[in-house]
Design a protein around this motif. Structure first.
Motif, PDB file in Angstrom:
ATOM      1  N   PHE A 480      19.858   6.809  36.549  1.00  0.00           N
ATOM      2  CA  PHE A 480      21.260   6.907  35.603  1.00  0.00           C
ATOM      3  C   PHE A 480      20.563   8.141  34.436  1.00  0.00           C
ATOM      4  N   THR A 481      21.547   9.495  34.199  1.00  0.00           N
ATOM      5  CA  THR A 481      21.178  10.857  33.950  1.00  0.00           C
ATOM      6  C   THR A 481      21.709  11.175  32.590  1.00  0.00           C
ATOM      7  N   MET A 482      20.283  11.596  32.036  1.00  0.00           N
ATOM      8  CA  MET A 482      21.675  12.480  30.448  1.00  0.00           C
ATOM      9  C   MET A 482      20.984  13.932  31.024  1.00  0.00           C
ATOM     10  N   GLU A 483      22.564  14.783  30.860  1.00  0.00           N
ATOM     11  CA  GLU A 483      22.493  16.361  31.068  1.00  0.00           C
ATOM     12  C   GLU A 483      22.273  17.290  30.163  1.00  0.00           C
ATOM     13  N   ALA A 484      22.342  16.004  29.124  1.00  0.00           N
ATOM     14  CA  ALA A 484      21.288  17.325  28.003  1.00  0.00           C
ATOM     15  C   ALA A 484      20.898  16.054  27.163  1.00  0.00           C
TER      16      ALA A 484
END
Length: 677
Positions: A480-484
């Protein structure tokens, strides 16, 4: 009897009187008879006679005392023979015993008493002074008209007191721990009955704690009973039989060996097996206790379920949920050796440990964990066997289930953050990411509360992520990735997986703490400095911010770079100038920048003194160097001359020795053509 008797069947005998049939008596509950005679008109009557029926049955015969009787010569013997017979039955009691014809000290005393339900007939036999010849069987013969009963007992007359003591089961007795009860028994023949004392390891049994806890008790037959046998009961037992009056005493030692079935320690505290990292070296430990010391052996079988029927399968599943395992029901176990070991085995070491009880430790050292298998440790001695299965899961993921956060769990605002959840396919499946609701962590009173992993989805927001299967590592990965990342993204993140064997839910929690960006700011500003020429200059740019600001130096608004004599250290935090010259004077500026902006700090540097002083210092340094070189060359020349003189002296001494040897016979033989030096 009411009325005159029937005359039918009656007979008169001038010697016996009237006799009449028995049925006449039996037909009436009570018969009272009287004889009435009329003579010359006058009636005469005899006394009334009550007629009661007598019996002949013997109900019961008892002989007292019931046990055999032992006496010493000169003591008195009393035996009681009691018979319970039918009411008013005629009974004869006779005694038969050794010395009946010749013993004048014998007395018999009959007694008879009518009870409500029967008649008690008693015959008491008394011998006032017994002798050895009175030893033997004593028989009581009870006879009536229809029956005879015989009872007997044994009488033993001893000439003197004695104690005979011997083993029943030998000097060494073995018992197994856990038995509900066990008796240390002896062969004892003694009279009179001696006093019995038991000792264990030299301590009187009555004073030992196990006796006070009523776990050990002594019987009247001199036996010692031990309840709930345990290993602590082993030891040296001694029994002492003594007769204080005659000063007789006998002792006997018995060694009690308590055999203990093997017990594997790791089995009691075993948790669900954790996966082992692929390629790692592992040591599997098996510690067993027991007596005799058990033998430990290792076996293995291929990874996979046991072949059991449906009923046994349910039992295995239930046992696993309760923490136990019926792995012993599995088949196809193989001995561990270098030829068939799928994981490279370095060694199998076994050693004994003494820790108040017999222990043995075996270590199976695996050099390279590569294949998932099931290992089994077996501990066995002559009284039992214990087994402990080890599920050897091999995985590329630490502990089989892990979570990593990149770049860290304390990211900066606006930074890219990746949450990665990995689970070994042997152990887990069904991976999910959640973000916890902050209110779920507190109850109504605001106190923190624990969360159950199986219901965590009720208190959390599911995050969108698709798992991917990694073929090379046989594992699942859920990213799970949060770009910013934002400040409001801070909180608890949970990865949940389901165990394949137990179907239990496992959760890993990570708290992501987001750090807000902060503009650079100086802790201390630069200050003006005055420096003497040829001295050193040091300036420090003490600044903070988030992220850590980038630092740049300027002199008179021109970028300053590291070069000969100028050093920038600690990520440009410190500026150092060695041997300051007049050209180093000016305005120095430190600039600090990050995403939130830049700040500047400046300071003026003034150089005092003249360049002539610097030239004099250079001349002094050069002169000092020249003088040092001159003295060094002089020392080398002197050293070489000394060595040359010593060498020449040695050559001259050798020549003189050779000339002196030519005039003597003690000349060393020299082969032709070989020079002598």
């Amino acid at each position: 009897y009411s009325g005159p008797l029937e005359t039918s069947g009656m007979k008169w005998d001038n010697k016996q009187g009237w006799s009449f049939p028995r049925y006449v008596i039996d037909s009436a509950p009570m018969v009272i008879v009287a004889c009435l005679v009329t003579l010359e008109g006058k009636q005469y009557s005899s006394d009334n006679y009550f007629i009661h029926t007598t019996g002949s049955k013997i109900y019961e015969v008892k002989l007292f005392p019931e046990e055999p009787v032992e006496l010493m010569v000169g003591e008195s013997l009393t035996l009681n023979c009691t018979a319970m017979v039918e009411f008013n039955a005629g009974v004869d009691i006779q005694w038969s015993y050794p010395g009946k014809q010749m013993n004048s000290w014998v007395e018999t005393k009959p007694q008879r008493e009518a009870l409500s339900h029967a008649t008690e007939a008693v015959q008491v036999l008394t011998i006032h002074r017994v002798n050895v010849t009175d030893t033997g069987p004593y028989i009581c013969n009870v006879s009536s008209m229809e029956a005879t009963e015989i009872l007997q007992t044994q009488v033993i007359v001893h000439e003197r007191p004695f104690i005979n003591l011997d083993y029943r089961d030998g000097p060494v007795v073995e018992v197994t721990a856990g038995q509900p009860s066990f008796k240390l028994q002896l062969n004892v023949s003694a009279f009179p009955t001696p006093e019995t004392q038991w000792f264990k390891d030299g301590v009187l049994m009555n004073q030992r704690p196990e006796f006070k806890k009523k776990r050990i008790r002594m019987h009247s037959n001199h036996a010692l009973e031990i309840k709930d046998v345990c290993q602590e009961d082993a030891g040296l037992y001694m029994v002492v039989l003594k007769n204080s009056a005659t000063l007789l005493e006998r002792r006997l030692n018995i060694t009690l060996v308590v055999n203990v079935p093997p017990e594997i320690y790791e089995k009691k505290a075993a948790a669900p097996s954790s996966p082992y990292r692929s390629g790692s070296s592992q040591t599997l430990k098996c510690t067993a206790s027991g007596f005799p010391v058990p033998n430990i052996s290792w076996k293995w079988r291929a990874w996979g379920p046991c072949v059991v029927n449906s009923t046994e399968k349910r039992l295995v599943q239930r046992d696993r949920k309760s923490g136990s395992d019926r792995i012993a029901d599995c088949q196809n176990w193989q001995d561990i050796n270098s030829e068939n070991a799928v994981n490279e085995i370095e060694s199998v070491e076994t050693s004994e440990v003494m820790d108040n009880q017999e222990k043995i430790v075996s270590r199976l050292q695996i050099r390279n964990a590569s294949v998932s298998v099931i290992y089994k440790c077996s501990a066995e001695n002559k009284v039992g066997k214990d087994e402990f299965p080890i599920y050897f899961y091999v995985t590329t993921i630490p502990e089989g289930f892990s979570v990593t956060v990149h770049p860290s769990e304390n990211p900066l605002e606006q930074e890219k953050v990746s949450l990665s959840c990995s689970a070994d396919n042997y152990t887990y499946d069904q991976l999910h990411w959640y973000r916890l609701n902050p209110q779920a962590l507190q109850d109504q009173q605001g106190k923190s509360q624990g969360l159950d992993c199986s219901t965590v989805h009720h208190y959390a927001e599911a995050l969108q992520a698709e798992p991917s299967f990694q073929q090379h590592s046989n594992s699942w990965v859920l990213d799970f990735t949060m770009e910013a990342i934002r400040l409001q993204d801070e909180g608890h993140y949970v990865c949940k997986a389901q165990g394949r064997r137990s179907e239990e839910k496992q959760c890993l929690f990570r708290y992501i703490s987001v750090k807000a960006l902060e503009a650079p700011r100086y802790k201390r500003s630069l200050t003006n400095q005055t420096v003497n020429i040829t001295e050193s200059l040091r300036m420090e740019c003490d600044v903070e911010g988030r992220p850590l600001p980038r630092l740049s130096w300027f002199k008179d608004n021109q970028p300053l770079h590291q070069m000969s004599g100028i050093q920038l250290q600690d990520s440009n935090r410190t500026l150092s100038i060695q041997r300051v010259t007049e050209e180093d004077a000016g305005l120095y500026t430190c600039t600090a920048c990050n995403q939130r902006g830049c700040v500047h700090s400046s300071a003026a540097v003034r150089v005092i003194g003249s360049s002539d002083k610097a030239n004099v210092e250079i001349v002094i340094l050069i002169g000092t160097g020249v003088i040092a070189v001159f003295f060094w060359a002089l020392l080398i020349l002197i050293f070489c001359n000394v060595k040359r003189v010593a060498y020449l002296r040695s050559i001259r001494e050798i020549k003189e020795c050779l000339v002196g040897c030519q005039g003597t016979k003690d000349v060393l033989p020299v082969s032709s053509g070989v020079p002598v030096h």
